[in-house]
Design a protein around this motif. Structure first.
Motif, PDB file in Angstrom:
ATOM      1  N   ILE A  69     -75.443  26.918   9.391  1.00 58.49           N
ATOM      2  CA  ILE A  69     -76.369  27.899   9.945  1.00 58.49           C
ATOM      3  C   ILE A  69     -75.785  28.411  11.260  1.00 58.49           C
ATOM      4  O   ILE A  69     -75.577  27.640  12.200  1.00 58.49           O
ATOM      5  N   SER A  71     -76.501  30.420  14.440  1.00 60.79           N
ATOM      6  CA  SER A  71     -77.754  30.838  15.097  1.00 60.79           C
ATOM      7  C   SER A  71     -77.576  31.151  16.576  1.00 60.79           C
ATOM      8  O   SER A  71     -78.506  30.997  17.358  1.00 60.79           O
ATOM      9  N   ILE A 356     -85.676  30.411   9.224  1.00 64.06           N
ATOM     10  CA  ILE A 356     -84.512  29.652   8.758  1.00 64.06           C
ATOM     11  C   ILE A 356     -84.943  28.266   8.282  1.00 64.06           C
ATOM     12  O   ILE A 356     -84.499  27.777   7.234  1.00 64.06           O
ATOM     13  N   THR A 360     -84.559  26.609   4.478  1.00 66.72           N
ATOM     14  CA  THR A 360     -83.915  25.327   4.160  1.00 66.72           C
ATOM     15  C   THR A 360     -84.890  24.403   3.444  1.00 66.72           C
ATOM     16  O   THR A 360     -84.492  23.628   2.570  1.00 66.72           O
TER      17      THR A 360
END
Length: 447
Positions: A69, A71, A356, A360
């Motif tokens: 990820i 970010s 996010i 997941t």
């Protein structure tokens, strides 16, 4: 699952905190102080380094990673990090971006793998969508759809003059297709019972079909009932402000938008045919009064700084605007905004972290919404024969599960089923439940 997170800012740290309990998490950041802070605060491996560097990603274990990820606060860094990861191995990559152009490019790719990104999250668009959902429900602070829109979760603030203030849940429960899932009070989460009393300044989480949630919204804030001819004012022609206006137009509404820069105002007027774009300084109280902002049903502050958003929100409230929603870039300021009278503060970083985290979690559930800084979750699960809920009345199943669990809604063959104590859940049903964080792992294992 091994997850690598590039970026230990507010978004990355929030995601790491949400995933650390159930996954092996590695966080990479160039800032040593952030790395040290995360090392001591979360059960994660934190590494100082550049997430776009192959050597750093190898150190983080990219070859064994199931997911990466990206970010950070920089779009290009996130895209390069994902692309770099794909040159080493093939983890599932998620990139956070602000610029909607990147999202559109990614969406137009035939297999949606442009930039080496498997899933892209656009902060500005998510924030605009969140604002529009909140505007659509009076007194709502958060709104999320479940089961393809058949179910809606909403969080409402209870004011001192609300008809629900000082009522018990039994007295307030007048809606056939609505479940009171939780009461949030002074930072605590309480599962309500029939005798639980709703107090002023509480936040109430309800789950039901959209019609019942709308009816509840009208009950809790009768003076804020929306209509098709709402007067909606957007202050600031930022990317977020533009997308709020565009999304409102898609709903058949005609907002007003105030933008100080002449070139930007002209550009927005061309892009937004059903929006009245006004070129002016929205911090000018006389201008706001002259344009009858006092008559607005909702004012959205989407300027480029928290200070200006706070100023125009307070001005609009003082003039008499019914409701104010402000974009708040600094997470710590959200409570400050709401303390001084702004109705809802929307933090783009929190919205992004939630999206996010939701994605997941959707590897195991159909949909997820985080409540009160992840103190609880609303999750949607399609149950099978192995679920503790299947083939039994709900009251029996709940008795065998940890406290802090509420069945909020059921959908069966795309039809809404009201969950009551004697309702029997069937295999293949989609069940929307509210679960406190401490009970989450134990509950989801049995569902």
């Amino acid at each position: 699952m091994r997850v690598i997170i590039v970026g230990a800012g507010e978004v990355g740290s929030s995601i790491a905190s949400s995933l650390a309990g159930t996954h092996e998490v590695v966080v990479v950041d160039v800032d040593g102080e952030r790395v040290d802070a995360l090392t001591y605060s979360e059960d994660v491996l934190a590494i100082q380094g550049d997430g776009t560097s192959i050597s750093t990603l190898r150190e983080a274990g990219i070859e064994e990673a199931d997911m990466m990820i990206a970010s950070t606060d920089d779009d290009e860094t996130n895209l390069v990090a994902c692309g770099t990861a794909k040159t080493v191995d093939d983890p599932f990559t998620i990139a956070r971006v602000k610029n909607v152009d990147y999202l559109e490019t990614w969406q137009h790719a035939a297999d949606r793998t442009a930039f080496g990104v498997d899933f892209m999250v656009c902060t500005n668009l998510l924030t605009a969508q969140d604002i529009v959902r909140v505007i659509g429900l009076p007194a709502a602070r958060d709104v999320d759809p479940f089961a393809g829109g058949t179910v809606q979760m909403a969080e409402f603030g209870v004011s001192a003059d609300s008809p629900l203030a000082d009522q018990t849940v039994s007295e307030a429960d007048r809606f056939d297709s609505l479940t009171f899932a939780a009461i949030l009070r002074n930072g605590d989460v309480e599962i309500p019972r029939g005798g639980t009393r709703i107090r002023a300044d509480d936040k109430v989480v309800v789950i039901g079909n959209p019609e019942s949630v709308q009816e509840f919204a009208r009950e809790i804030a009768p003076r804020e009932t929306p209509s098709s001819n709402e007067d909606l004012v957007i202050i600031g022609g930022s990317d977020i402000g533009y997308h709020v206006a565009r999304l409102l137009e898609e709903r058949g509404l005609s907002p007003r938008l105030i933008e100080r820069d002449a070139d930007r105002a002209r550009e927005l007027a061309e892009k937004l045919p059903n929006t009245v774009v006004m070129e002016s300084d929205a911090t000018d109280a006389e201008f706001l009064a002259r344009e009858h902002v006092d008559e607005a049903d909702a004012v959205v502050a989407a300027l480029e700084s928290d200070e200006k958003n706070l100023l125009v929100s307070v001005l609009a409230k003082q003039l008499g605007a019914r409701r104010t929603v402000a974009v708040v870039e600094t997470t710590e300021y959200v409570s400050l905004f709401e303390t001084v009278g702004v109705d809802v503060g929307v933090n783009p970083r929190e919205v992004t972290a939630e999206e996010i985290t939701r994605f997941t979690r959707e590897l195991h559930t159909e949909n997820v919404s985080l409540i009160e800084d992840d103190r609880a979750e609303v999750i949607e699960i399609e149950v099978d024969d192995d679920s503790i809920l299947v083939g039994r009345p709900i009251r029996e199943s709940v008795a065998d599960l940890p406290e802090g669990f509420v069945v909020g809604a059921i959908t069966r063959d795309d039809q809404f089923v009201v969950p009551r104590g004697d309702t029997v859940v069937e295999s293949g049903d989609h069940v929307v439940v509210f679960v406190e964080r401490d009970a989450l792992e134990a509950v989801t294992e049995q569902l």
